[in-house]
Motif scaffolding. Sequence first.
Motif, short mmCIF file in Angstrom:
data_model
loop_
_atom_site.label_atom_id
_atom_site.label_comp_id
_atom_site.label_asym_id
_atom_site.label_seq_id
_atom_site.Cartn_x
_atom_site.Cartn_y
_atom_site.Cartn_z
N TYR A 269 0.84 -1.20 0.00
CA TYR A 269 0.00 0.00 0.00
C TYR A 269 0.87 1.25 0.00
CZ TYR A 269 -3.51 3.38 1.54
OH TYR A 269 -4.33 4.48 1.65
N ASP A 270 1.91 1.25 0.85
CA ASP A 270 2.78 2.44 0.92
C ASP A 270 3.56 2.63 -0.38
OD1 ASP A 270 2.14 3.53 3.34
OD2 ASP A 270 3.62 2.37 4.47
N ILE A 271 3.94 1.54 -1.03
CA ILE A 271 4.71 1.66 -2.27
C ILE A 271 3.84 2.15 -3.42
CG2 ILE A 271 5.95 0.32 -4.04
CD1 ILE A 271 7.03 -1.44 -1.80
N LEU A 272 2.60 1.70 -3.47
CA LEU A 272 1.74 1.98 -4.61
C LEU A 272 0.89 3.24 -4.47
CD1 LEU A 272 0.52 -1.68 -5.28
CD2 LEU A 272 2.35 -0.42 -6.46
N THR A 273 0.95 3.90 -3.32
CA THR A 273 0.14 5.10 -3.12
C THR A 273 1.05 6.33 -2.97
OG1 THR A 273 0.09 4.71 -0.72
CG2 THR A 273 -1.73 3.82 -2.04
N PRO A 274 0.49 7.53 -3.13
CA PRO A 274 1.29 8.75 -2.94
C PRO A 274 1.91 8.80 -1.55
CG PRO A 274 -0.79 9.26 -4.01
CD PRO A 274 -0.88 7.83 -3.61
N ARG A 275 2.93 9.61 -1.41
CA ARG A 275 3.72 9.57 -0.19
C ARG A 275 2.97 10.03 1.04
NH1 ARG A 275 8.20 14.41 -0.61
NH2 ARG A 275 6.76 16.18 -0.68
N TYR A 276 1.91 10.81 0.86
CA TYR A 276 1.18 11.30 2.04
C TYR A 276 0.10 10.32 2.49
CZ TYR A 276 3.60 15.67 1.20
OH TYR A 276 4.57 16.61 1.02
N LEU B 117 10.42 2.72 4.40
CA LEU B 117 9.49 3.35 3.47
C LEU B 117 9.47 4.87 3.64
CD1 LEU B 117 6.64 0.71 3.68
CD2 LEU B 117 8.00 1.26 1.65
N GLN B 118 9.56 5.32 4.88
CA GLN B 118 9.58 6.78 5.10
C GLN B 118 10.85 7.39 4.54
OE1 GLN B 118 8.88 7.58 9.25
NE2 GLN B 118 6.68 7.16 9.12
N LEU B 119 11.96 6.67 4.69
CA LEU B 119 13.20 7.18 4.10
C LEU B 119 13.10 7.19 2.58
CD1 LEU B 119 15.90 5.44 6.35
CD2 LEU B 119 15.39 7.90 6.22
N GLY B 120 12.53 6.14 2.02
CA GLY B 120 12.40 6.08 0.57
C GLY B 120 11.51 7.17 0.02
N LYS B 121 10.49 7.54 0.76
CA LYS B 121 9.58 8.59 0.31
C LYS B 121 10.08 9.98 0.70
CE LYS B 121 5.18 6.10 0.17
NZ LYS B 121 3.76 6.10 0.62
N GLY B 122 11.08 10.01 1.56
CA GLY B 122 11.63 11.30 1.98
C GLY B 122 10.71 12.06 2.92
N VAL B 123 9.94 11.36 3.74
CA VAL B 123 8.99 12.04 4.64
C VAL B 123 9.30 11.77 6.09
CG1 VAL B 123 7.14 11.98 2.92
CG2 VAL B 123 7.38 10.07 4.54
N ILE B 124 10.44 11.14 6.40
CA ILE B 124 10.71 10.75 7.77
C ILE B 124 10.91 11.95 8.69
CG2 ILE B 124 13.21 10.59 7.50
CD1 ILE B 124 13.04 8.02 9.26
N HIS B 125 11.28 13.11 8.10
CA HIS B 125 11.54 14.29 8.94
C HIS B 125 10.27 15.06 9.26
CE1 HIS B 125 11.69 15.51 4.72
NE2 HIS B 125 11.28 16.71 5.11
N TYR B 126 9.14 14.66 8.67
CA TYR B 126 7.89 15.35 8.98
C TYR B 126 7.35 14.89 10.33
CZ TYR B 126 7.77 16.86 4.09
OH TYR B 126 8.07 17.43 2.88
N VAL B 127 6.63 15.82 10.99
CA VAL B 127 6.09 15.54 12.33
C VAL B 127 5.12 14.37 12.29
CG1 VAL B 127 4.74 16.46 14.25
CG2 VAL B 127 6.42 17.93 13.09
N ASP B 128 4.25 14.36 11.27
CA ASP B 128 3.26 13.29 11.19
C ASP B 128 3.94 11.93 11.03
OD1 ASP B 128 1.29 15.15 11.42
OD2 ASP B 128 0.77 15.19 9.29
N SER B 129 4.98 11.89 10.24
CA SER B 129 5.68 10.63 10.03
C SER B 129 6.38 10.17 11.30
CB SER B 129 6.69 10.77 8.90
OG SER B 129 6.04 11.10 7.68
N LEU B 130 7.01 11.13 12.02
CA LEU B 130 7.67 10.76 13.28
C LEU B 130 6.65 10.28 14.31
CD1 LEU B 130 10.33 13.62 13.60
CD2 LEU B 130 10.75 11.19 13.15
N THR B 131 5.52 10.96 14.35
CA THR B 131 4.46 10.55 15.30
C THR B 131 3.97 9.13 14.98
OG1 THR B 131 3.77 12.86 15.56
CG2 THR B 131 2.20 11.12 16.21
N GLU B 132 3.80 8.86 13.69
CA GLU B 132 3.35 7.52 13.28
C GLU B 132 4.39 6.47 13.66
OE1 GLU B 132 1.56 5.72 9.21
OE2 GLU B 132 3.63 6.45 9.09
#
Length: 408
Positions: A65-72, A109-124
């Motif tokens: 799901y994470d690979i096939l959907t947009p990063r958000y 997956l967060q590193l691959g999408k480049g979203v690991i530094h976002y607050v929402d991603s860290l909270t998740e």
Amino acid sequence: MRPGDVDDEGAAARAGGRLPGDPVPDPGLGDEEPPAGAPPRRRTAYGRAFVHALPVLLIVVAILYDILTPRYFTAGPLYTAAPLIAAPLYSRRGTALTGVAVVVSVIGLQLGKGVIHYVDSLTELITIATVAVLAVLVNGMVRRSSERLVSVREIAEAAQRAVLPQPADRIAGFEIAVCYEAAQADAFIGGDLYAVQDSARGVRLIVGDVRGKGMGAVAAVAVVIGAFREAAEQEATLEAVAQRLERALAREGTRRDGLDAFEGFTTAVLAELPHGAGTVRIVNRGHPPPLLLYADGTLGALPARESALPLGMGELGVWPDRAEEVAFPGGATLLLYTDGLTEARDAGGEFYDPQTRLAGRVFRHPATLLDTLAEDVRRHSGGGMADDMALLAVRRPGHDDHDHCHEP
């Protein structure tokens, strides 16, 4: 006609038995019957396998799901569910590995999408890691509960061995086998009972069913079996043994408080196999009639000619016990059972009929008979019996058995 056979040929046919002189079907009759209970049991096995694999499937689906959907878009709920489902199913190591796999997958997956530094991603990520740790703690509690359950099972098993000891395979020349099937999963003992006692007047047997469930029923079982063993040694007749059991239950009733003191009762059938005589004497106290399976495959029920109240209900009336005697030839097998056998129902609500199922079949040993019967009942009911079932089978060896024993 042998004593104990049904006089009405039509009734015998409807009951599934055969009269002596009828053609003998093949001894394996019924063995090729389609296992009615197999499909439900297979479905249960498939369901358990699916549940056991569910944590891995959730992780795989979440990653896809994470690979096939947009990063958000996020599959956080699936990642969270995986270790929680693993906790009661896997070992501690398996649960921990599931949590590690989930956390590593999310980080990758967060590193691959480049979203690991976002607050929402860290909270998740923190939430999923916390749930993974909690899952390991839950697994520990489940394991401790399982260990306590194993201890309870061992205690119940020891209680069964003490209250319902396994009789010897051969007593006074008779071949004997018993079987106890509990309706409730993991319950080893309930209100059904059996006992075998050799005495100067013959081998005496009892199979009974105590009203009620729980420890009260177990206590009543202990009273009945204890009284039976003592009476079987001391009393001159089978009728006197039944009266001793009646008095023992009456004494037990006076010691109890509440409803059981007035309404407790036990259905039972008592049998006596005199030494050196090819007969069996039976006293029936409101219990399902025994079955007599002859060496040639014929089968007959042994119903009581006169109805009698169950044990423990003597205050409602006095009826003298009368033992009924029938022939018990060599090679024949006497089957005593509780109503858990005849009350087992299939998916369509049809009750199990042992006379129909056993008619025409030949069993060379009572243990084989009981194993076959118990498996057939499980197939018939799909593994979901409504009541406990106790079985006791006694076979009188025939002349062919003795000849076989002397063969080199």
